[in-house]
Design an enzyme around this catalytic site. Structure first.
Site, PDB file in Angstrom:
ATOM      1  N   GLU A  67       2.476   4.904  -4.351  1.00  0.00           N
ATOM      2  CA  GLU A  67       2.578   6.131  -5.263  1.00  0.00           C
ATOM      3  C   GLU A  67       3.885   6.606  -5.478  1.00  0.00           C
ATOM      4  O   GLU A  67       4.171   7.087  -6.925  1.00  0.00           O
ATOM      5  CB  GLU A  67       1.429   7.111  -5.237  1.00  0.00           C
ATOM      6  CG  GLU A  67      -0.095   6.322  -5.187  1.00  0.00           C
ATOM      7  CD  GLU A  67      -0.445   5.740  -3.954  1.00  0.00           C
ATOM      8  OE1 GLU A  67      -1.169   4.824  -4.316  1.00  0.00           O
ATOM      9  OE2 GLU A  67       0.071   6.109  -2.780  1.00  0.00           O
ATOM     10  N   ASP A  81       0.980  -1.396   0.034  1.00  0.00           N
ATOM     11  CA  ASP A  81      -0.047   0.170   0.079  1.00  0.00           C
ATOM     12  C   ASP A  81       0.674   1.347   0.002  1.00  0.00           C
ATOM     13  O   ASP A  81       2.208   1.271   0.216  1.00  0.00           O
ATOM     14  CB  ASP A  81      -0.851  -0.037   1.007  1.00  0.00           C
ATOM     15  CG  ASP A  81      -2.022   0.970   1.151  1.00  0.00           C
ATOM     16  OD1 ASP A  81      -2.403   1.621   0.126  1.00  0.00           O
ATOM     17  OD2 ASP A  81      -2.606   0.941   2.259  1.00  0.00           O
ATOM     18  N   ASP A 114      -8.960   3.788  -2.001  1.00  0.00           N
ATOM     19  CA  ASP A 114      -9.771   4.233  -0.773  1.00  0.00           C
ATOM     20  C   ASP A 114     -11.031   4.703  -1.398  1.00  0.00           C
ATOM     21  O   ASP A 114     -11.412   5.880  -1.526  1.00  0.00           O
ATOM     22  CB  ASP A 114      -9.174   4.961  -0.105  1.00  0.00           C
ATOM     23  CG  ASP A 114      -7.857   4.457   0.566  1.00  0.00           C
ATOM     24  OD1 ASP A 114      -7.537   3.284   0.647  1.00  0.00           O
ATOM     25  OD2 ASP A 114      -7.023   5.216   1.039  1.00  0.00           O
TER      26      ASP A 114
END
Length: 845
Positions: free
Chosen positions: A418, A415, A498
């Site tokens: 990015e 997770d 999300d």
């Protein structure tokens, strides 16, 4: 990969005129790795067009009088980039070009405009505007203008939250942490600069291989033009000829790689939450799932289990028997998946091995001044691994040894990659941070984060996948990532990030997953129920229903939301949810067959209607229908949830031509009149098809306990008895559900579900066919299994749907007496008999 010298290449290179129509060409030396190249130079621009295959061409443009930059790619496979197809060159006045077996390429040597078309039909795939290419004043960025036909539509680009059709909108490619994103929010977590284009003449694919921030505008700012631009980086793109959507997907998979084949258990139901704070709470959830007999295959652990949110740690106070918990779950058929975010806590002199070894080996991203970059994420100040180095990826992969080999954790979750950074307006690290590329197939050099940003999560994903593979070479790794780039499908699965607990997010989950599937991510899902916020009981129920017909079925939410496990909301809601979860397990033979097809061909599991009905627009089927409800689950099942799921208003389901059956009852609903038993001999049943209807709209009144699912006529669906996890062997026969119609076929695939032995022939693939004859009779055939693997089933239970008359006789086939059971309510006949090494044919006439 570096090119091999001395291999015959076929390449044509032609000049693009930047400003003036006048051509000033000069011959350039042939590159050693590109013999037989024709290169032209004009006013600072050089263009090279190579035919990789007969149906795929690559365009590369060099600027400032230079050749295109070195042939390096994080996305396109080296073997594919090195491939060449035979071409025939031509020059006719100011037009130069070549043809392959499929494609024709022309270059206007006055304007520099390139037209790529179908050689046989003349169908234009992609055509430059006259002023096709513009360089930014500083020489770093560029933009390209492509013609936008009046009948064009565009699909893809990865994480894009809105209608499936991209026409009339513009998008940015820049991986971004986008908590609670809403419709129109762009960019999101993954950027895949690949789209499928459509005109009434067919489909094609376009992939821009540029990792810098790029933009795609589909007639938004400039009607009649597709504008593609980048802040920097190479002009390097591929055009795929199609002509069908499935052809495009196969071509893109050949170029960037097929999706990683997942373990079978990943197709089961999975439970997760950020907010299971203790080992006791996690054990209670699993016990509740077992007690309520809700089939389950995985339990996810978010950051709660870690000590101070540090990756590769376990909090001994809140999870005191972590190893025992994982082993207990495994014995119960529940696989544990643990989050391992990439930010390594800046925690010196404390025995924190990821920090100590990473510092000792100099494994972290640098600031512009050459010092380690440190920024706040979950554990506080943290360092970021430099995944552009193979040695760093090897170091990262080895960190999983304890979790994977000793504790027995079955899968991992990358997770925040990015990469997300707290307390900064950009949500990420500075663009002038330094990465050190030290990678096979690349020249060793330093690169700005602005170049690496969009592939950072992909390389994190890769490091985890390859690390697990090194630890267990014959086990399929399971890794999920939030951020990625084109080609990232080679390393596992993803999800939509999300999302929010509202009806619009449920509605737009379908086109989002379809876009990811078009971009190679065949194995993807969305947080069931929504991550941010708390779903109503009805919303959670409807989301579970639809989620059971998607590749990844994970119920997940954040710690600020109300609980949303399947039992929340009372027994009536739980019973509906359980029924749909159970149906996913009954469909496992079909679903696993879809998964293997996706891993082998790149064709996704969840599909827009146009993938199965490419002529749909010409036949009255809106291409963008899936944005508001309907989608295909594999080639045979069409799921048609309400387009406004929060509303009780009736709606219409579009049923394409060819005939359909109701999945839940087996009865024909469109295009196939019931098969009638119009006679019998001592040996055979006789069935008759009385014709097919035209496409039409089917009125539906929504009910919370129902989800309209239809079976395409001519489908054969393998199903199994209910199990509580995919590790449990089903009891009884393999059910073969036959839905007679044109081109009647299906297949069933099986292997051991976890290893790579299938690559060496240890699999079973069985073709299933049925044929309707002019007299109305039907032959149902089960082919001889291909491969050396012996699946779990020992008998077949064939059910032929759409039968309206009782028959009492038996059928005798190959020495077996087959009891024929007629079900008047279900309008079907059923036969059961043992499996055999030889092909089986049952004649129903």
């Amino acid at each position: 990969m570096r090119r091999r010298l001395g291999t015959l290449r076929f390449l044509i290179s032609v000049v693009v005129a930047l400003a003036s129509p006048a051509l000033s060409a000069e011959g350039l030396p042939t590159l050693g790795t590109q013999p037989n190249a024709s290169v032209y130079k004009v006013r600072g621009a050089v263009i090279e067009i190579a035919a990789l295959r007969g149906d795929i061409v690559r365009v590369r443009i060099g600027r400032n009088g230079n050749r295109p930059p070195p042939d390096e790619s994080w996305a396109a496979l080296g073997t594919s980039r090195e491939s060449r197809a035979p071409i025939e060159r031509f020059t006719r006045g100011q037009i130069a070009g070549f043809t392959t077996s499929v494609i024709k390429v022309t270059v206007d040597q006055e304007s520099g405009a390139i037209v790529i078309s179908d050689r046989k039909t003349g169908r234009v795939l992609m055509a430059d505007r006259r002023q096709a290419f513009r360089a930014d004043p500083d020489g770093a960025g560029f933009s390209m203008g492509k013609s936008l036909p009046d009948d064009a539509h565009y699909f893809g680009l990865g994480d894009k939250f809105g209608p499936l059709d991209l026409l009339g909108r513009s998008f940015a490619m820049w991986n971004t942490d986008s908590y609670g994103f809403q419709e129109g929010h762009d960019p999101l977590y993954k950027d895949i600069p690949f789209f499928v284009g459509y005109t009434r003449q067919g489909y094609y694919g376009f992939f821009l291989d540029n990792t810098w921030r790029t933009t795609f505008d589909f007639g938004h700012e400039k009607p009649g033009q597709v504008t593609i631009a980048a802040d920097n980086g190479p002009i390097d793109y591929y055009v795929m000829a199609g002509p069908t959507p499935k052809d495009v997907e196969r071509q893109y998979a050949w170029l960037t790689g097929t999706p990683a084949m997942p373990p079978r258990w990943t197709l089961g139901f999975q439970q997760s939450r950020w907010g299971y704070p203790t080992e006791a709470s996690v054990r209670d959830i699993v016990a509740h799932l077992k007690r309520d007999r809700i089939p389950t295959d995985a339990m996810w652990l978010d950051v709660d289990y870690q000590q101070n949110y540090r990756p590769f740690t376990v909090d001994p106070k809140t999870f005191p028997r972590f190893h025992d918990m994982v082993q207990t779950f495994s014995r119960e058929g529940v696989h544990t998946i643990a989050i391992t975010d990439l930010h390594i806590a800046d925690h010196p002199n404390a025995g924190y091995a990821p920090y100590d070894t990473g510092i000792a080996q100099d494994r972290f991203v640098k600031k512009a001044d050459g010092t380690n970059y440190i920024a706040p994420v979950w554990p506080g100040p943290a360092l970021f691994p430099d995944f552009t180095q193979k040695a760093t990826r090897d170091w990262w992969g080895a960190l999983y040894r304890q979790f994977y080999l000793t504790d027995g954790i079955a899968g991992f979750w990358n997770d925040m990659d990015e990469p997300a950074v707290f307390d900064t307006p950009t949500k990420t690290m500075p663009l002038d941070n330094i990465h050190r590329i030290d990678e096979p197939g690349f020249a060793s050099r330093k690169a700005l984060h602005a170049e690496i940003h969009n592939i950072y999560g992909m390389q994190n994903h890769r490091a985890t996948y390859e690390g697990l593979l090194a630890l267990k070479p014959n086990e399929r790794p399971y890794v999920m990532t939030r951020a990625s780039y084109a080609g990232g499908q080679r390393y596992g699965t993803t999800w939509t990030g999300d999302n929010s607990s509202n009806w619009n997010h449920l509605r737009l989950t379908v086109p989002m997953l379809e876009s990811l599937g078009l971009g190679g991510f065949a194995f993807a899902g969305a947080d069931i129920g929504g991550f941010a916020g708390s779903p109503s009981a009805d919303l959670l129920t409807r989301w579970i229903e639809i989620g059971m017909f998607q590749p990844l079925a994970r119920d997940h939410s954040d710690e600020d939301s109300q609980p949303q496990e399947p039992w929340v909301g009372g027994k009536a809601q739980e019973d509906i949810r359980r029924r749909f979860i159970e149906e996913r397990y009954r469909l496992l033979p079909y679903n696993y067959t879809l998964a293997e097809e996706a891993a082998r061909t790149g064709i996704p599991m969840i599909r827009p209607l146009f993938m199965e009905f490419p002529e749909g627009l010409l036949n009255g089927i809106p291409l963008d229908l899936a944005a508001w409800g309907q989608f295909m689950w594999g080639p045979s099942l069409m799921v048609a949830p309400p387009p406004t799921p929060e509303s009780p208003a009736p709606y219409s389901v579009t049923l394409p031509a060819g005939g359909w059956y109701d999945y839940w009852t087996g009865k024909p609903v469109s295009g196939v009149k019931p098969l009638k038993l119009w006679g019998a001999s001592g040996m055979f049943l006789t069935l008759k098809d009385e014709g097919a209807a035209s496409p039409h709209a089917l009125p539906v009144t929504p009910r919370l306990d129902q989800l309209p699912v239809f079976v395409r006529a001519g489908s054969i669906i393998p199903r199994q008895a209910l199990v509580q996890s995919t590790d449990e062997t089903p009891k009884g026969p393999l059910e073969i559900d036959v839905y007679p119609g044109a081109n009647c076929h299906g297949s069933v695939y099986a292997d051991d579900g976890h290893s790579f032995d299938y690559r060496n022939g240890a699999y079973s693939r069985t073709d299933l066919t049925c044929m309707q004859h002019s007299d109305g009779s039907i032959d149902v055939s089960i082919g001889k299994p291909e491969g050396s693997y012996t699946p779990w089933w020992h008998s077949y239970h064939i059910v032929v749907h759409g039968v309206t008359r009782r028959l009492s006789q038996s059928v005798i086939e190959r020495g077996h007496t087959l009891a024929v059971v007629y079900d008047a309510d279900q309008q079907s006949v059923a036969l059961e008999f043992p499996t055999s090494a030889d092909a089986i044919k049952v004649a129903l006439q």
